[in-house]
Scaffold this motif. Structure first.
Motif, PDB file in Angstrom:
ATOM      1  N   GLY A 183       0.848  -1.179   0.000  1.00 24.32           N
ATOM      2  CA  GLY A 183       0.000   0.000   0.000  1.00 24.32           C
ATOM      3  C   GLY A 183       0.889   1.236   0.000  1.00 24.32           C
ATOM      4  N   TYR A 184       0.299   2.354  -0.323  1.00 27.00           N
ATOM      5  CA  TYR A 184       1.066   3.593  -0.407  1.00 27.00           C
ATOM      6  C   TYR A 184       0.783   4.437   0.821  1.00 27.00           C
ATOM      7  CZ  TYR A 184       1.862   2.053  -5.134  1.00 27.00           C
ATOM      8  OH  TYR A 184       2.240   1.305  -6.226  1.00 27.00           O
ATOM      9  N   GLY A 185       1.810   4.726   1.546  1.00 28.94           N
ATOM     10  CA  GLY A 185       1.664   5.510   2.768  1.00 28.94           C
ATOM     11  C   GLY A 185       2.842   5.261   3.675  1.00 28.94           C
ATOM     12  N   GLU A 186       2.614   5.454   4.958  1.00 25.43           N
ATOM     13  CA  GLU A 186       3.689   5.329   5.939  1.00 25.43           C
ATOM     14  C   GLU A 186       4.272   3.924   5.982  1.00 25.43           C
ATOM     15  OE1 GLU A 186       6.542   6.565   8.395  1.00 25.43           O
ATOM     16  OE2 GLU A 186       5.104   7.875   7.404  1.00 25.43           O
ATOM     17  N   THR A 187       3.439   2.900   5.777  1.00 20.78           N
ATOM     18  CA  THR A 187       3.941   1.518   5.768  1.00 20.78           C
ATOM     19  C   THR A 187       4.964   1.323   4.662  1.00 20.78           C
ATOM     20  OG1 THR A 187       1.830   0.740   6.620  1.00 20.78           O
ATOM     21  CG2 THR A 187       3.259  -0.905   5.614  1.00 20.78           C
ATOM     22  N   LEU A 188       4.692   1.896   3.500  1.00 23.09           N
ATOM     23  CA  LEU A 188       5.619   1.801   2.373  1.00 23.09           C
ATOM     24  C   LEU A 188       6.949   2.450   2.719  1.00 23.09           C
ATOM     25  CD1 LEU A 188       6.373   1.299  -0.609  1.00 23.09           C
ATOM     26  CD2 LEU A 188       5.229   3.462  -1.142  1.00 23.09           C
ATOM     27  N   LEU A 189       6.910   3.647   3.264  1.00 31.23           N
ATOM     28  CA  LEU A 189       8.145   4.359   3.597  1.00 31.23           C
ATOM     29  C   LEU A 189       8.928   3.647   4.704  1.00 31.23           C
ATOM     30  CD1 LEU A 189       6.830   8.032   3.429  1.00 31.23           C
ATOM     31  CD2 LEU A 189       8.014   6.713   1.663  1.00 31.23           C
ATOM     32  N   ALA A 190       8.204   3.100   5.674  1.00 31.58           N
ATOM     33  CA  ALA A 190       8.862   2.379   6.771  1.00 31.58           C
ATOM     34  C   ALA A 190       9.511   1.091   6.283  1.00 31.58           C
ATOM     35  CB  ALA A 190       7.852   2.078   7.876  1.00 31.58           C
ATOM     36  N   ALA A 191       8.930   0.470   5.263  1.00 31.81           N
ATOM     37  CA  ALA A 191       9.472  -0.791   4.755  1.00 31.81           C
ATOM     38  C   ALA A 191      10.525  -0.591   3.676  1.00 31.81           C
ATOM     39  CB  ALA A 191       8.346  -1.661   4.189  1.00 31.81           C
TER      40      ALA A 191
END
Length: 193
Positions: A152-160
């Motif tokens: 997904g696109y959002g904070e999860t993407l940036l954190a991963a």
């Protein structure tokens, strides 16, 4: 003029066979860089990005990108050249996984670094650092776009896919900024003799 162009002009050794050998050697360097993990914080660091940038800086945009594309073709053909292969799969199945975009990003990084090298950015530590940071940043464009399909696109993407790797990318850019101007100085010093 790139580093290899300068060296080959001095030695009169720029032939098709030499170019093919360089591309093959570059792809082998990518394989080695993939398999070497350096303990680092917050995640272990591979040297793939540094080698992709280095291939671009040393060989220019065409040969450097060709070396990375050959590496990708070897992986697509089923050779266990990628990180985590063969345990995590091989070939196109691996390339279509979460890290597939980063693999494409390595080719883009080599191309961008090669363009910077053509304009002499690799001859000075400050401009070499900037060139390596930009070229390394290019890896994230297709990398994050593709990974987002999985997370997904959002904070999860940036954190991963972004935050854990930024410090390592700065270190790799610093290494490029130290290595390439020093090699240029050594090559230019050899011309004075």
């Amino acid at each position: 003029m790139t580093l290899f162009d300068t060296i080959s002009t001095k030695r009169r050794s720029s032939t098709l066979a030499m170019n093919l050998l360089l591309v093959l050697a570059g792809s082998l360097l990518m394989i080695i860089a993939t398999k070497v993990q350096v303990p680092f914080y917050p995640v272990p660091m591979s040297m793939q990005t540094l080698v992709a940038i280095g291939l671009g800086l040393a060989l220019g945009p065409v040969r450097g990108t060709a070396a990375v594309l050959l590496y990708l073709a070897q992986g697509a053909g089923g050779l266990p050249v990628f990180a985590g292969t063969p345990q995590q799969g091989i070939g196109f199945a691996y390339m279509m996984g979460p890290t597939g975009g980063y693999l494409l990003g390595f080719a883009l990084a080599a191309f961008v670094a090669g363009l910077f090298a053509r304009f002499g950015f690799d001859r000075n530590p400050v401009t070499a650092m900037g060139a390596a940071l930009v070229a390394g940043g290019v890896v994230y464009l297709p990398g994050l776009a593709w990974l987002g399909l999985f997370t997904g696109y959002g904070e999860t993407l940036l954190a991963a896919g972004l935050y854990p790797f930024l410090l390592g990318d700065v270190v790799k850019a610093l290494l490029a900024a130290l290595i390439f101007p020093a090699v240029w100085k050594w090559v230019k010093g050899g011309e004075a003799r």
